[in-house]
Design a protein around this motif. Structure first.
Motif, PDB file in Angstrom:
ATOM      1  N   ASP A 243       0.877  -1.238  -0.184  1.00  0.00           N
ATOM      2  CA  ASP A 243       0.062  -0.021  -0.033  1.00  0.00           C
ATOM      3  C   ASP A 243       1.068   1.233  -0.135  1.00  0.00           C
ATOM      4  OD1 ASP A 243      -2.769   1.499   0.536  1.00  0.00           O
ATOM      5  OD2 ASP A 243      -1.635   2.052   2.381  1.00  0.00           O
ATOM      6  N   LEU A 244       1.842   1.206   0.759  1.00  0.00           N
ATOM      7  CA  LEU A 244       2.848   2.354   0.933  1.00  0.00           C
ATOM      8  C   LEU A 244       3.456   2.519  -0.250  1.00  0.00           C
ATOM      9  CD1 LEU A 244       4.251   4.531   2.977  1.00  0.00           C
ATOM     10  CD2 LEU A 244       5.888   2.736   2.972  1.00  0.00           C
ATOM     11  N   MET A 245       3.895   1.789  -1.044  1.00  0.00           N
ATOM     12  CA  MET A 245       4.542   1.906  -2.355  1.00  0.00           C
ATOM     13  C   MET A 245       3.571   2.466  -3.356  1.00  0.00           C
ATOM     14  SD  MET A 245       7.442  -1.168  -2.678  1.00  0.00           S
ATOM     15  CE  MET A 245       6.333  -2.528  -2.544  1.00  0.00           C
ATOM     16  N   GLN A 246       2.432   2.035  -3.501  1.00  0.00           N
ATOM     17  CA  GLN A 246       1.215   2.159  -4.436  1.00  0.00           C
ATOM     18  C   GLN A 246       0.937   3.603  -4.172  1.00  0.00           C
ATOM     19  OE1 GLN A 246      -1.472  -0.799  -3.700  1.00  0.00           O
ATOM     20  NE2 GLN A 246      -0.033  -2.350  -4.905  1.00  0.00           N
ATOM     21  N   ARG A 247       0.672   4.144  -2.873  1.00  0.00           N
ATOM     22  CA  ARG A 247       0.083   5.495  -2.673  1.00  0.00           C
ATOM     23  C   ARG A 247       1.178   6.562  -2.609  1.00  0.00           C
ATOM     24  NH1 ARG A 247       0.425   6.258   2.858  1.00  0.00           N
ATOM     25  NH2 ARG A 247       0.588   4.534   4.186  1.00  0.00           N
ATOM     26  N   SER A 266       8.903  -9.399   0.847  1.00  0.00           N
ATOM     27  CA  SER A 266       7.902 -10.294  -0.026  1.00  0.00           C
ATOM     28  C   SER A 266       7.474  -9.215  -0.853  1.00  0.00           C
ATOM     29  CB  SER A 266       7.142 -10.886   0.733  1.00  0.00           C
ATOM     30  OG  SER A 266       7.420 -12.206   1.178  1.00  0.00           O
ATOM     31  N   ALA A 267       7.194  -7.943  -0.297  1.00  0.00           N
ATOM     32  CA  ALA A 267       6.467  -6.785  -1.108  1.00  0.00           C
ATOM     33  C   ALA A 267       7.494  -6.065  -2.228  1.00  0.00           C
ATOM     34  CB  ALA A 267       6.012  -5.758  -0.121  1.00  0.00           C
ATOM     35  N   GLU A 273      11.135  -3.862  -6.811  1.00  0.00           N
ATOM     36  CA  GLU A 273      12.622  -3.953  -7.467  1.00  0.00           C
ATOM     37  C   GLU A 273      12.889  -2.995  -8.459  1.00  0.00           C
ATOM     38  OE1 GLU A 273      14.429  -7.803  -8.166  1.00  0.00           O
ATOM     39  OE2 GLU A 273      12.301  -8.764  -8.262  1.00  0.00           O
ATOM     40  N   SER A 274      12.153  -2.262  -9.346  1.00  0.00           N
ATOM     41  CA  SER A 274      12.266  -1.106 -10.051  1.00  0.00           C
ATOM     42  C   SER A 274      12.365   0.151  -9.482  1.00  0.00           C
ATOM     43  CB  SER A 274      11.366  -1.122 -11.211  1.00  0.00           C
ATOM     44  OG  SER A 274       9.885  -0.855 -10.915  1.00  0.00           O
ATOM     45  N   ARG A 275      11.828   0.392  -8.165  1.00  0.00           N
ATOM     46  CA  ARG A 275      12.015   1.545  -7.608  1.00  0.00           C
ATOM     47  C   ARG A 275      12.923   2.187  -6.975  1.00  0.00           C
ATOM     48  NH1 ARG A 275       6.447   2.541  -5.659  1.00  0.00           N
ATOM     49  NH2 ARG A 275       7.380   4.409  -4.818  1.00  0.00           N
ATOM     50  N   GLY A 276      14.107   1.333  -6.809  1.00  0.00           N
ATOM     51  CA  GLY A 276      15.308   1.669  -6.227  1.00  0.00           C
ATOM     52  C   GLY A 276      15.297   2.360  -4.870  1.00  0.00           C
ATOM     53  N   GLU A 287      16.250 -15.268   5.898  1.00  0.00           N
ATOM     54  CA  GLU A 287      15.452 -14.380   4.884  1.00  0.00           C
ATOM     55  C   GLU A 287      16.276 -12.878   4.664  1.00  0.00           C
ATOM     56  OE1 GLU A 287      11.441 -15.266   6.322  1.00  0.00           O
ATOM     57  OE2 GLU A 287      11.175 -14.729   4.287  1.00  0.00           O
ATOM     58  N   SER A 288      16.583 -12.170   5.868  1.00  0.00           N
ATOM     59  CA  SER A 288      17.371 -11.118   5.540  1.00  0.00           C
ATOM     60  C   SER A 288      18.747 -11.278   4.725  1.00  0.00           C
ATOM     61  CB  SER A 288      17.592 -10.192   6.900  1.00  0.00           C
ATOM     62  OG  SER A 288      18.124 -10.978   7.655  1.00  0.00           O
ATOM     63  N   ARG A 289      19.422 -12.328   5.365  1.00  0.00           N
ATOM     64  CA  ARG A 289      20.679 -12.595   4.543  1.00  0.00           C
ATOM     65  C   ARG A 289      20.651 -12.704   2.897  1.00  0.00           C
ATOM     66  NH1 ARG A 289      25.236 -14.111   6.620  1.00  0.00           N
ATOM     67  NH2 ARG A 289      24.527 -14.246   8.762  1.00  0.00           N
ATOM     68  N   ALA A 290      19.690 -13.391   2.685  1.00  0.00           N
ATOM     69  CA  ALA A 290      19.186 -13.374   1.123  1.00  0.00           C
ATOM     70  C   ALA A 290      18.834 -12.191   0.712  1.00  0.00           C
ATOM     71  CB  ALA A 290      18.172 -14.667   0.981  1.00  0.00           C
ATOM     72  N   ALA A 291      17.958 -11.589   1.232  1.00  0.00           N
ATOM     73  CA  ALA A 291      17.480 -10.392   0.668  1.00  0.00           C
ATOM     74  C   ALA A 291      18.783  -9.347   0.501  1.00  0.00           C
ATOM     75  CB  ALA A 291      16.474  -9.385   1.338  1.00  0.00           C
ATOM     76  N   LEU A 292      19.519  -9.275   1.408  1.00  0.00           N
ATOM     77  CA  LEU A 292      20.695  -8.442   1.256  1.00  0.00           C
ATOM     78  C   LEU A 292      21.634  -8.936   0.170  1.00  0.00           C
ATOM     79  CD1 LEU A 292      21.938  -8.295   4.863  1.00  0.00           C
ATOM     80  CD2 LEU A 292      21.523  -6.443   3.562  1.00  0.00           C
ATOM     81  N   ALA A 293      21.859 -10.181  -0.183  1.00  0.00           N
ATOM     82  CA  ALA A 293      22.708 -10.762  -1.043  1.00  0.00           C
ATOM     83  C   ALA A 293      22.220 -10.614  -2.493  1.00  0.00           C
ATOM     84  CB  ALA A 293      22.766 -12.221  -0.860  1.00  0.00           C
ATOM     85  N   ASN A 294      21.031 -10.711  -2.670  1.00  0.00           N
ATOM     86  CA  ASN A 294      20.568 -10.027  -3.773  1.00  0.00           C
ATOM     87  C   ASN A 294      19.790  -8.584  -4.296  1.00  0.00           C
ATOM     88  OD1 ASN A 294      17.781  -9.774  -2.762  1.00  0.00           O
ATOM     89  ND2 ASN A 294      17.191 -12.144  -3.234  1.00  0.00           N
ATOM     90  N   GLY A 295      20.448  -7.927  -3.120  1.00  0.00           N
ATOM     91  CA  GLY A 295      20.308  -6.501  -3.319  1.00  0.00           C
ATOM     92  C   GLY A 295      18.753  -6.026  -3.135  1.00  0.00           C
ATOM     93  N   MET A 296      17.867  -6.790  -2.497  1.00  0.00           N
ATOM     94  CA  MET A 296      16.669  -6.419  -2.097  1.00  0.00           C
ATOM     95  C   MET A 296      16.463  -5.490  -0.954  1.00  0.00           C
ATOM     96  SD  MET A 296      13.783  -7.076  -3.586  1.00  0.00           S
ATOM     97  CE  MET A 296      14.158  -8.649  -4.554  1.00  0.00           C
ATOM     98  N   ILE A 297      17.182  -5.527   0.184  1.00  0.00           N
ATOM     99  CA  ILE A 297      17.423  -4.453   1.108  1.00  0.00           C
ATOM    100  C   ILE A 297      18.924  -3.873   1.056  1.00  0.00           C
ATOM    101  CG2 ILE A 297      15.729  -5.746   2.396  1.00  0.00           C
ATOM    102  CD1 ILE A 297      17.785  -6.975   4.284  1.00  0.00           C
ATOM    103  N   THR A 298      18.971  -2.744   1.693  1.00  0.00           N
ATOM    104  CA  THR A 298      20.339  -2.237   2.052  1.00  0.00           C
ATOM    105  C   THR A 298      21.011  -2.552   3.001  1.00  0.00           C
ATOM    106  OG1 THR A 298      19.177  -0.399   0.726  1.00  0.00           O
ATOM    107  CG2 THR A 298      21.383   0.212   1.725  1.00  0.00           C
TER     108      THR A 298
END
Length: 343
Positions: A243-247, A266-267, A273-276, A287-298
C-alpha cells in the motif's frame, strides 16, 4: 532428524574410551583432570544433552542457579537462535552451575506476560525477559524485586527504576545510524517511512526517535511519514508495504524498526525492485541475509546474540550473589551492521 549424541560419540570426539566417559559422567572412579576436561569439551562440542551434568561433576563447589528467560515468537529464526545462545551461555558459565528455563510468550500482551513472569518468579533465582513497557508488567517486576528476584529487560527496556538492568543495543543510536545510511544511499530526497511493531516497545520507540532526529538535524530535505504500526506480523507488513509503495510515488525508502521484515521483503520482491528504494531492517536471519545478497534490502542492523548472552550471565550471577541493586543500569552492546558486500 539428526541422531541424538550418545556416550560413544563423546568418547570418539574426546579420543578416550567409553568407560572413561562413563566414569566422568557418573563419578564412579577418579579421572585425571585433563582427561575429564577433554570429555566435557567433547560433550559440549557435539551438543550432548547431559553436558551440564558433566560440568557439575568437575566443579562440585559452585552455586546452583535456576535462570528464567521469557522470549517471543517461537517460530522466528531470531528467537530460535537467541534461545540456543542462552542455553549455551548458561551451560558454559564458569562461576555457577546453571539450569535454563526458556519460555516463548504467546503474545506481547500483559495478560499473557504477567502470569508467566510470576510463575517464573516462583521457580527461578533471576529472570530476563523481552517485553513491552506497561504498568502491569512494571507492577509484577516490583513484586518480584521485593522478594529478591531480579528481573532484566532484554532488547527493549521496560520497568525502568524497578527492573535490575537492561541489556541490548543503544536503540536511539541504531535509529540515527539507519537514518544516516538511508540519507546517504537514497538516489534523491523524498518521503521516508518507518514501521514499528507497537508503541509500547520502548526499543522501537527510541529507534523511531533517533531516526527522526537525524533527519531533522542533518537531512531536512527528506519528508518523514507518520509511523506505520505492523504488530510485527509478516502479513500486515506485507500489505502495508504494498500500500505504501502504491500510494506514495515519492517514496525514497523505509526502515522496519522491529519485526515483520519478511513481509516487507516479499512486497519489495513483488513490486519494488524497479523503484530503487532504500530498505533497512533489523536482525540477520536466512531471509534478511538472502535479501541482502540479492540487493533487495540495503542494510540490516543486528544484535550480537552470543555476546549479549555471555554478558547477561555475568549480570544475573552478580545480582543473585549480592542482591538487587539500588543503581539500576543499562548495558549497551555494539551493534552489527550487515550490507550486501559482507553477508
Amino acid at each position: 532428524m539428526a541422531k541424538r549424541p550418545i556416550i560413544a560419540d563423546i568418547a570418539r570426539e574426546a579420543g578416550v574410551s567409553v568407560a572413561t566417559v562413563d566414569r566422568v559422567l557418573n563419578a564412579r572412579h577418579p579421572v585425571r583432570k585433563e582427561t575429564a576436561q577433554r570429555v566435557l569439551a567433547a560433550a559440549q562440542a557435539i551438543g550432548y544433552h547431559a553436558a551440564g551434568l558433566i560440568k557439575q561433576r568437575l566443579q562440585p563447589d559452585l552455586p546452583q542457579y535456576r535462570l528464567g528467560f521469557i522470549l517471543r515468537k517461537p517460530t522466528h529464526h531470531f528467537y530460535q537462535g537467541f534461545a540456543r545462545e542462552v542455553e549455551a551461555a548458561v551451560n558454559a558459565a564458569k562461576c555457577f552451575h546453571g539450569t535454563s528455563l526458556i519460555e516463548f510468550a504467546p503474545s506481547h500482551l500483559p495478560c499473557d506476560l504477567v502470569p508467566l513472569l510470576k510463575e517464573f518468579g516462583a521457580r527461578c533465582h533471576a529472570i530476563a525477559m523481552v517485553a513491552p513497557d506497561h504498568p502491569a508488567i512494571t507492577a509484577a517486576v516490583q513484586e518480584l524485586k521485593a522478594k529478591g528476584i531480579p528481573v532484566f529487560s532484554l532488547l527493549s527496556d521496560f520497568a525502568e527504576g524497578v527492573r535490575e538492568g537492561y541489556i541490548g543495543l543503544d536503540n536511539r543510536k541504531v535509529g540515527r545510524t539507519t537514518a544516516w545510511m538511508l540519507s546517504k544511499v537514497a538516489r534523491r530526497p523524498g518521503k521516508v517511512a518507518v514501521f514499528v511493531g507497537s508503541h509500547r516497545f520502548q526499543g522501537q520507540e527510541l529507534r523511531e526517535v533517533g531516526f527522526r532526529s537525524y533527519f531533522r538535524e542533518n537531512a531536512p530535505a527528506f519528508e518523514l511519514l507518520d509511523p506505520l504500526v505492523n504488530l510485527e506480523a509478516r502479513q500486515i507488513t506485507y500489505e502495508a508495504t504494498l500500500d505504501l509503495m502504491q500510494r506514495e510515488p515519492e517514496l525514497t525508502g523505509f526502515y522496519v524498526a522491529g519485526g515483520g521484515m519478511e513481509g516487507a521483503i516479499s512486497a519489495l520482491r513483488e513490486e519494488g525492485e524497479s523503484r530503487g528504494l532504500v530498505a533497512i531492517v533489523n536482525e540477520i536471519t536466512p531471509e534478511s541475509r538472502a535479501a541482502l545478497a540479492n540487493g533487495m534490502i540495503t542494510m540490516s542492523v543486528a544484535t550480537p546474540q552470543r555476546l549479549l548472552c555471555q554478558e547477561l550471565m555475568t549480570l544475573m550471577a552478580q545480582a543473585i550473589k549480592v542482591g538487587t541493586s539500588e543503581t539500576l543500569g543499562q548495558t549497551f552492546l555494539p551493534f552489527e551492521i550487515y550490507l550486501p558486500e559482507n553477508t
